[in-house]
Structure formats: C-alpha cells, structure tokens
Design a protein around this motif. Structure first.
Motif, PDB file in Angstrom:
ATOM      1  N   THR A  19      10.638   3.974   2.713  1.00 21.07           N
ATOM      2  CA  THR A  19      10.222   5.280   2.126  1.00 21.07           C
ATOM      3  C   THR A  19      10.986   5.971   1.687  1.00 21.07           C
ATOM      4  N   SER A  20      10.432   6.919   0.951  1.00 21.17           N
ATOM      5  CA  SER A  20      11.040   7.707  -0.412  1.00 21.17           C
ATOM      6  C   SER A  20      11.242   8.992  -0.413  1.00 21.17           C
ATOM      7  N   ALA A  66       0.664  -0.874  -0.290  1.00 19.21           N
ATOM      8  CA  ALA A  66       0.265   0.056  -0.120  1.00 19.21           C
ATOM      9  C   ALA A  66       1.040   0.737   0.323  1.00 19.21           C
ATOM     10  N   VAL A  67       0.569   2.304  -1.096  1.00 13.32           N
ATOM     11  CA  VAL A  67       1.413   3.566  -0.494  1.00 13.32           C
ATOM     12  C   VAL A  67       0.972   4.992  -0.511  1.00 13.32           C
ATOM     13  N   ASP A  68       1.182   5.648   0.221  1.00  9.53           N
ATOM     14  CA  ASP A  68       0.971   7.036   0.038  1.00  9.53           C
ATOM     15  C   ASP A  68       1.860   8.134  -0.269  1.00  9.53           C
ATOM     16  N   VAL A  69       1.238   9.402  -0.284  1.00  9.61           N
ATOM     17  CA  VAL A  69       2.283  10.955  -0.691  1.00  9.61           C
ATOM     18  C   VAL A  69       1.942  11.454   0.100  1.00  9.61           C
ATOM     19  N   LYS A 102       7.261  12.853   0.275  1.00  8.59           N
ATOM     20  CA  LYS A 102       7.998  11.839   1.022  1.00  8.59           C
ATOM     21  C   LYS A 102       6.923  10.285   0.956  1.00  8.59           C
ATOM     22  N   SER A 103       7.339   9.344  -0.260  1.00 13.33           N
ATOM     23  CA  SER A 103       6.518   8.234   0.112  1.00 13.33           C
ATOM     24  C   SER A 103       6.883   6.868   0.801  1.00 13.33           C
ATOM     25  N   VAL A 104       5.692   6.836   0.606  1.00 16.79           N
ATOM     26  CA  VAL A 104       6.111   5.882   1.755  1.00 16.79           C
ATOM     27  C   VAL A 104       4.716   4.196   1.379  1.00 16.79           C
ATOM     28  N   GLY A 105       5.956   3.158   1.677  1.00 15.97           N
ATOM     29  CA  GLY A 105       4.655   2.076   1.361  1.00 15.97           C
ATOM     30  C   GLY A 105       5.350   1.163   2.718  1.00 15.97           C
ATOM     31  N   VAL A 106       3.811   0.421   2.636  1.00 19.35           N
ATOM     32  CA  VAL A 106       3.484  -0.201   4.132  1.00 19.35           C
ATOM     33  C   VAL A 106       3.560  -1.955   2.895  1.00 19.35           C
TER      34      VAL A 106
END
Length: 169
Positions: A34-35, A4-7, A15-19
């Motif tokens: 995180t990127s 699941a990704v969100d920015v 900041k982009s995060v993936g769980v």
C-alpha cells in the motif's frame, strides 16, 4: 510474480494497493502493498491516466519491479477500436514495454469491441471486459478466466478492491 493494482481517492489524497501473487490460480496473495499519495492530480475527462499513473508508479517502488512478469490494472488498456491508449497502455509504456499489462474492466466502453475480450465467470450473466498489451488478448483473457474464485470477479481482484477501499491509516 504478478501484481494487480488499484487506486482509490478520498478528498485530497489517494490510496494505492497492489496484490502480489505467483500463479493465476492462487487463492491467497504473497503480499499486499500500500502507498499513499497526497494531492493527486485532478481528474480530467479523457485523461484518467494522468491521475492514476503517478499513484501506481509510487506503489511499484515498494516492490522489485524486475520480479514482476505481468501487471493487472482496473480499467482498460485501449479505450476504443482505434487503439486510443487507456491507463493500462500508459502503465505499459512507462515500464518501456517490458511488462505485459492486462486491463480488467467491469463495464463496457463505447466504440471498443475490436480490442476487448468478454469473459463470463461463475454464474454471472455480466461479463468482465479484458484488454491487453504485451501479450495476446486471448491469453490475457484465459489468465483472468483461470483466476481463483467462483464469482464474476476473481477472488484476488475482489480482495484488491476491498483493501483499496478499507479505512485509511
């Protein structure tokens, strides 16, 4: 695996995060990645994907994309009943239609009833709006419905939102 990704945007960076998790019912992620993207594309009305997609592409470079069988985005796959592409559809086509994408949105989008499944979780009277590409909409809705957590928003998606907005490095 599922990601699941969100920015989240702050001034001139994103900041982009993936769980990452294995099963829809998981209560804990396998990994959180995180990127950061400096000077992301400016927001353009009707072209949200132009801002978000490059950030998601950078984030997904941090994982083995061949191990991902489903991708969940915060938003819509289709924006209207005529299948106007939303962020989820652009993510799907970016990966050559090989990874199904589920869109999970908190708010309704006008003229978008035919391609959306509303689900109610917990005791909330407010639905989540589910869209999908690469898998049947009903199955996508069942996956999100089955996610761990007793509230409207599944636990891992709530964790994703929190991680995305946490203080930046």
């Amino acid at each position: 695996m599922i990601i699941a990704v969100d920015v989240y945007y702050e001034e001139n960076r994103a900041k982009s995060v993936g769980v990452i998790f294995q099963r829809w019912e998981d209560s804990k992620p396998l990994e959180v990645i995180t990127s950061y993207t400096e000077t992301p594309h400016e927001y353009e009305t009707g072209f949200f994907y132009k801002r978000e997609l490059p950030c998601i592409q950078e984030l997904l470079k941090l994982t083995d994309i061949n191990q991902i069988h489903t991708l969940v985005v915060d938003g819509y796959v289709y924006l209207d009943n005529e299948q106007k592409p939303g962020l989820g559809h652009y993510v799907y086509t970016n990966y050559l239609g090989e990874i199904p994408v589920i869109g999970v949105a908190k708010n309704a989008f006008h003229n978008n009833e035919a391609l959306v499944r509303k689900i109610y979780r917990g005791s909330s009277s407010k639905p989540l709006y589910i869209t999908a590409v690469g898998m049947e909409l009903g199955i996508a809705a069942e996956h999100i419905q089955s996610m761990y957590g007793e509230y409207r928003f599944p636990h891992l998606l709530k964790l994703l939102d929190k991680q995305t907005k946490e203080a930046w490095l």
